[in-house]
Design an enzyme around this catalytic site. Structure first.
Site, mmCIF file in Angstrom:
data_model
loop_
_atom_site.group_PDB
_atom_site.id
_atom_site.type_symbol
_atom_site.label_atom_id
_atom_site.label_comp_id
_atom_site.label_asym_id
_atom_site.label_seq_id
_atom_site.Cartn_x
_atom_site.Cartn_y
_atom_site.Cartn_z
ATOM 1 N N ASP A 160 1.132 -4.618 3.043
ATOM 2 C CA ASP A 160 1.016 -3.740 2.983
ATOM 3 C C ASP A 160 1.791 -2.837 1.867
ATOM 4 O OD1 ASP A 160 -1.539 -4.896 1.602
ATOM 5 O OD2 ASP A 160 -2.681 -3.679 3.106
ATOM 6 N N LYS A 161 1.776 -2.056 1.026
ATOM 7 C CA LYS A 161 2.994 -0.979 1.158
ATOM 8 C C LYS A 161 2.691 0.273 2.031
ATOM 9 C CE LYS A 161 3.939 2.724 -1.987
ATOM 10 N NZ LYS A 161 4.104 3.973 -3.202
#
Length: 353
Positions: A160-161
């Site tokens: 994830d970011k």
């Protein structure tokens, strides 16, 4: 694809999932004449070149009746063909960007990157620049795999970011196919460190629950406990340190679904510390005293994201066949918050003496 070949019954596109591959399953028609495997598949799979199929076969990613088959295999009636292939090219313009990367390891076949929190892995809605793929397209611009503007070039998984940590990227088609197969077979070694709300009852355990898109919020994932929907997901955890109000845990992924650790632990009543999407960005455990509230706010300021780091990554090298293991240190923001909790617990212990 014609109506005659609707036997392609199981296409897992894994859209949004951590694994970046497709799974196909085909049962050959009863009236099928003997034909080379690669030609048979090219005729029946849209947007898939013969070269791509041959690369998959050479990597052992195409099974016929459960056995790895070569491109030259002659397909027979009622053969059961299964494939694992990296995603095909997507029509999105990729602009090479000279973004610094923390490269942990690199050879002719792959590159290991320690991704910083805040960096998106590949372009998507609202993120068409500044991604890991934009950076890789610049740094690996001399390689054929990164010259076609493919938004998923070399990717076989993602994080994830706002999760930091290790990511492996293939540098050629063969490595891409062989790494994708390892992710599909769940033989990749992945360990994460997370700080979660609450005091877990057991020192170690396993969370099993199908994960899919939330029926109420498409930006969130959801655990379908009854197995009625979603995809099978397994997370193993082990407590590293207890702080009473929060717990430091190590998580080992057996599967790799979107937001798996975040949603599994939230489902168990232990959202990740400062995980806004799953409710961890508020005080869930602890006192109501203003001093404690200020302490938590200070922690959130130090770590303005979910407390999750991909610390270990292991796999079999696609060319040498040797086992590769990599480990990265915790990033400074996560270390700072852990240090604050160490200090907080120590201070409370002194007060109670």
């Amino acid at each position: 694809m014609t109506e005659q070949y609707k036997e392609i019954e199981d296409i897992e596109l894994s859209e949004g999932a951590d694994e970046m591959f497709e799974h196909f399953a085909i049962t050959v028609d009863r009236g099928q004449k003997m034909l080379r495997l690669d030609k048979y598949l090219v005729d029946r799979m849209e947007h898939c070149s013969r070269n791509r199929i041959q690369t998959a076969a050479d990597s052992g990613n195409i099974l016929v009746n459960g056995v790895a088959a070569k491109s030259s295999y002659k397909v027979k009636p009622l053969d059961r063909i299964t494939l694992v292939m990296p995603y095909p090219k997507r029509e999105v313009e990729i602009i090479p960007e000279n973004i610094p990367l923390n490269v942990v390891y690199e050879d002719d076949d792959l590159i290991i990157v320690n991704k910083e929190a805040g960096m998106v892995v590949h372009p998507g809605c609202g993120n068409y620049s500044g991604t890991l793929v934009n950076a890789l397209t610049y740094h690996l611009k001399d390689l054929p795999l990164f010259q076609e503007g493919d938004m998923r070039a070399g990717l076989v998984h993602r994080i994830d970011k706002d999760t930091s940590g290790l990511l492996v990227v293939a540098k050629n088609e063969r490595s891409h196919a062989r790494l994708a197969k390892q992710f599909f077979d769940h033989t990749i070694h992945r360990r994460y460190v997370a700080l979660v709300w609450g005091n877990l009852e057991q020192d170690e355990g396993t969370i099993i629950g199908n994960i899919g898109r939330s029926p109420k919020d498409r930006l969130q994932m959801y655990v379908f406990a009854d197995g009625s929907d979603g995809k099978h997901a397994v997370t193993h955890y082990r407590v590293l340190k207890r702080y009473g109000y929060v717990t430091l845990v190590e998580c080992r992924l057996e599967t790799g679904r979107t937001h798996q650790i975040r949603v599994h632990l939230s489902w168990q009543g232990h959202p990740l510390f400062n995980d806004a999407r799953y409710g961890g960005d508020r005080i869930l455990k602890g006192t109501t005293f203003s001093k404690y509230k200020q302490f938590i706010e200070n922690c959130f300021t130090l770590l303005p994201r979910q407390a999750l780091h991909a610390r270990e990554l292991g796999f079999i090298h696609p060319t040498t066949g040797k086992e590769m293991r990599f480990e990265s240190e915790l990033p400074e923001d996560l270390k700072a918050v852990i240090a604050k909790w160490d200090g907080y617990v120590a201070a409370r212990a002194l007060e109670e003496e």
